[in-house]
Design a protein around this motif. Structure first.
Motif, PDB file in Angstrom:
ATOM      1  N   TYR A  39       0.828  -1.213   0.000  1.00 13.99           N
ATOM      2  CA  TYR A  39       0.000   0.000   0.000  1.00 13.99           C
ATOM      3  C   TYR A  39       0.861   1.261   0.000  1.00 13.99           C
ATOM      4  CZ  TYR A  39      -4.410  -2.496   0.730  1.00 13.99           C
ATOM      5  OH  TYR A  39      -5.522  -3.295   0.574  1.00 13.99           O
ATOM      6  N   SER A  40       1.961   1.244   0.730  1.00 14.42           N
ATOM      7  CA  SER A  40       2.834   2.428   0.767  1.00 14.42           C
ATOM      8  C   SER A  40       3.436   2.697  -0.603  1.00 14.42           C
ATOM      9  CB  SER A  40       3.950   2.218   1.798  1.00 14.42           C
ATOM     10  OG  SER A  40       3.426   2.020   3.096  1.00 14.42           O
TER      11      SER A  40
ATOM     12  N   VAL B 269       0.694   4.154  -2.886  1.00 14.60           N
ATOM     13  CA  VAL B 269       0.453   5.574  -2.597  1.00 14.60           C
ATOM     14  C   VAL B 269       1.558   6.432  -3.199  1.00 14.60           C
ATOM     15  CG1 VAL B 269       0.417   7.273  -0.734  1.00 14.60           C
ATOM     16  CG2 VAL B 269      -0.942   5.201  -0.540  1.00 14.60           C
TER      17      VAL B 269
ATOM     18  N   ARG C  81       0.256   9.094  -6.067  1.00 12.83           N
ATOM     19  CA  ARG C  81      -0.157  10.145  -5.140  1.00 12.83           C
ATOM     20  C   ARG C  81      -0.974  11.247  -5.830  1.00 12.83           C
ATOM     21  NH1 ARG C  81       0.922  11.921  -0.170  1.00 12.83           N
ATOM     22  NH2 ARG C  81       2.310  10.143   0.172  1.00 12.83           N
TER      23      ARG C  81
ATOM     24  N   LEU D 149      -4.449   9.842  -7.035  1.00 13.91           N
ATOM     25  CA  LEU D 149      -5.335   9.544  -5.915  1.00 13.91           C
ATOM     26  C   LEU D 149      -5.874  10.819  -5.267  1.00 13.91           C
ATOM     27  CD1 LEU D 149      -3.308   6.643  -4.251  1.00 13.91           C
ATOM     28  CD2 LEU D 149      -5.462   6.414  -5.495  1.00 13.91           C
TER      29      LEU D 149
ATOM     30  N   LEU E 144      -6.642   9.405  -1.893  1.00  9.75           N
ATOM     31  CA  LEU E 144      -5.296   9.373  -1.318  1.00  9.75           C
ATOM     32  C   LEU E 144      -5.372   9.169   0.188  1.00  9.75           C
ATOM     33  CD1 LEU E 144      -2.220   9.767  -1.489  1.00  9.75           C
ATOM     34  CD2 LEU E 144      -2.625  12.241  -1.302  1.00  9.75           C
TER      35      LEU E 144
ATOM     36  N   PHE F 248      -6.202   5.428   1.006  1.00  6.21           N
ATOM     37  CA  PHE F 248      -5.124   4.451   0.896  1.00  6.21           C
ATOM     38  C   PHE F 248      -4.017   4.710   1.915  1.00  6.21           C
ATOM     39  CE2 PHE F 248      -7.140   3.328  -3.098  1.00  6.21           C
ATOM     40  CZ  PHE F 248      -6.961   1.951  -3.106  1.00  6.21           C
ATOM     41  N   GLU F 249      -3.805   5.951   2.282  1.00  2.00           N
ATOM     42  CA  GLU F 249      -2.860   6.218   3.369  1.00  2.00           C
ATOM     43  C   GLU F 249      -3.389   5.657   4.686  1.00  2.00           C
ATOM     44  OE1 GLU F 249      -2.332  10.454   3.168  1.00  2.00           O
ATOM     45  OE2 GLU F 249      -0.484  10.267   1.978  1.00  2.00           O
TER      46      GLU F 249
END
Length: 424
Positions: A288-289, A292, A296, A299, A340, A343-344
Motif C-alpha cells: 500500500y505504501s 500511494v 499520489r 489519488l 489518497l 489508501f494512506e
C-alpha cells in the motif's frame, strides 16, 4: 448483484451478443456521465463543490465523497464508484447451505460467460468500468524493493522456514496474477486478510468450549481487526476489485483453504499462526505504501468511496479504536477527503495490525496479556489500589444520587451509608 443488472445505455451489440446476453449479466459500468476523459480531469475543486467546465456541461458535481444520505451506499450520481448495499449485506436472508450455494452458482455462472465473451472479443469491453478507468498502477519491483529496504533497516521477521516459504510462493503468485491490476490485487489481499481472524476466534471458542482456556479480550481485539479488514474489502469492492469472476473464484477458494490451514497451525502453535499473519500484514504495508507513492497525484484527484467515509469519519469508531492496541481510543482520527487519504489510512491500519500480531506472539510466548485499548485506558483501570477504586465508585454514586433527586433511587455503600434502594 441485482443493483448492477441492466443493459448499458447505448451499448453496441454484435451478431453474437443477443445469444450471450440471454445467459449473462452485462458488465459492471461506471455511470455514463463519467466518461474517462472527464474522470481524468476531476480535481479536488469538484470535491469542494466547485464545478469544472466539464461538470458544468454535464450538470454533474461531486458532493463530499459522494456519500449517500445513509452514509453507506454510493447511490447518488455524485459518486463514480460501485454501490455497496446498506448494512453491507450480500444476499437477501440467511438460508440453507444448498439454497445459498444454488443461488450463488447461478449468479456466478452468468458472470463466467460474460467474462469469457469479453476476453475473446464477443462482447465489447467497457472502458468506463472501474477500476480500469481510474488509471492506477503498481510496480512489483518497487514493492520488492520496499520490502528489502524494510528488512535491511531492521524490520525483518524471523519467521518459521515453512511460513517463509509459503509467503514467498504467495508473493510470486500475486506478482504474476495481478501484474498492473492493483485494485484487483488489493481485493484479493483483503479477502485473504480477514481469514486469520476468523480462524483465531474459532480456535478461541473451541478452547473456551472445552474449558481449556478463556481469553475474551483477545477475541474482542480479533473481532475488531476483522471489522477493519472487512471495510478495506468493501472499499476495494466499491472500486471494482471483484468485478471479474476469475478473481472471485480464486479469492474465495484460497480463503477457504487458508482458513483450515490456519486452524491446524493455531492448534499446534498460536505463536506461529500469529507470526505468519505478521508476515502478510508487513507485506501489505509495503504494497500500500508503494501504491500511494506511485499514484499520489492521481489519488488526490479522486473522491473517497462512501463506505470509506462511513468507517473512518462518520460511523461508530469504537471498533476502529479497538484493534489498535498501542493507541489510546480517540487518539487517531484520520482525514478521509480523497482517495489518497483512504489508501494512506489503509497503509497505517496494516501497520497497526503488524504491531497487534507482535503483541499476540508475546502473549503466546511470554503470557503478556493482549486486551482492548478501551480496557487499558478506561477510567477504572487507572486506579491501582482498592482505595482509589472505591473513591471512583463513591464519586459515581454521588452523581447518580444527584440525578435521581430526593425521590429517586439511592446507591448504598454498606457501613458508610444508611441509604437503601427503595423498592417501588
Amino acid at each position: 448483484l441485482p443493483s448492477r443488472v441492466g443493459r448499458p445505455p447505448g451499448g453496441k451489440m454484435t451478431s453474437f451478443t443477443p445469444l450471450v446476453l440471454t445467459f449473462t449479466l452485462p458488465p459492471l459500468r461506471l455511470r455514463p456521465h463519467l466518461a474517462s476523459s472527464r474522470l481524468a480531469r476531476l480535481t479536488m475543486a469538484d470535491e469542494r463543490g466547485v464545478a469544472t467546465d466539464s461538470t458544468k456541461r454535464s450538470g454533474f458535481r461531486f458532493s463530499s465523497g459522494g456519500a449517500s444520505s445513509d452514509g453507506l451506499g454510493d447511490s447518488k450520481p455524485s459518486s463514480p464508484y460501485l454501490p455497496i448495499k446498506e448494512g453491507y449485506l450480500d444476499g437477501d436472508k440467511p438460508d440453507a447451505a444448498w439454497a445459498l450455494a444454488a443461488t450463488n452458482f447461478v449468479k456466478q455462472g452468468r458472470t463466467i460467460l460474460s467474462q469469457i465473451g469479453e476476453t475473446v472479443g464477443l462482447l465489447p469491453g467497457d472502458p468506463l468500468r472501474p477500476p480500469a478507468c481510474l488509471g492506477l498502477s503498481l510496480s512489483n519491483e518497487a514493492v520488492k524493493e520496499a520490502e528489502r529496504r524494510r528488512e535491511a533497516a531492521g524490520g525483518s521477521i524471523d519467521a518459521h522456514p515453512v511460513s517463509r516459504t509459503l509467503y514467498d510462493v504467495g508473493c510470486l503468485l500475486l506478482d504474476n496474477l495481478f501484474d498492473q491490476r492493483p485494485i484487483q490485487r488489493f481485493w484479493f489481499l483483503e479477502i485473504i486478510a480477514r481469514i486469520p481472524y476468523f480462524s483465531y476466534v474459532s480456535m478461541l471458542h473451541l478452547y473456551e468450549s472445552f474449558g481449556w482456556w478463556r481469553g475474551p479480550e483477545l477475541r474482542k481485539v480479533h473481532n475488531a481487526e476483522e471489522w477493519n479488514e472487512l471495510h478495506h474489502l468493501l472499499i476495494m469492492e466499491a472500486l471494482g476489485g471483484n468485478a471479474q469472476w476469475s478473481d472471485r473464484f480464486l479469492g474465495y477458494h484460497v480463503a477457504f483453504a487458508y482458513y483450515w490451514f490456519l486452524i491446524g497451525v493455531y492448534l499446534c502453535s498460536p505463536r506461529i499462526a500469529y507470526q505468519f499473519m505478521e508476515l502478510l500484514e508487513a507485506h501489505a504495508v509495503d504494497t500500500y505504501s508503494t501504491f500511494v507513492k506511485e499514484n499520489r497525484e492521481r489519488l488526490s484527484q479522486l473522491p473517497p468511496p462512501a463506505v470509506a467515509r462511513s468507517y473512518y469519519a462518520e460511523g461508530d469508531l469504537y471498533y476502529f479504536d479497538d484493534f489498535q492496541v498501542d493507541r489510546k481510543p480517540g487518539s487517531r482520527r484520520p482525514a478521509c477527503d480523497s482517495l489518497l487519504d483512504v489508501f494512506e489510512n489503509i497503509a497505517i491500519d496494516e501497520g497497526e495490525h503488524v504491531k497487534t500480531m507482535r503483541a499476540c506472539q508475546d502473549y503466546a510466548v511470554l503470557g503478556k496479556v493482549v486486551v482492548s485499548p478501551h480496557a487499558v485506558y478506561s477510567d477504572t483501570s487507572s486506579a491501582t489500589s482498592d482505595e482509589e477504586r472505591r473513591a471512583l465508585w463513591k464519586q459515581w454514586a454521588e452523581e447518580v444520587n444527584q440525578l435521581g433527586g430526593a425521590a429517586g433511587p439511592r446507591v448504598s455503600f454498606g457501613a458508610e451509608s444508611s441509604e437503601e434502594w427503595p423498592l417501588k
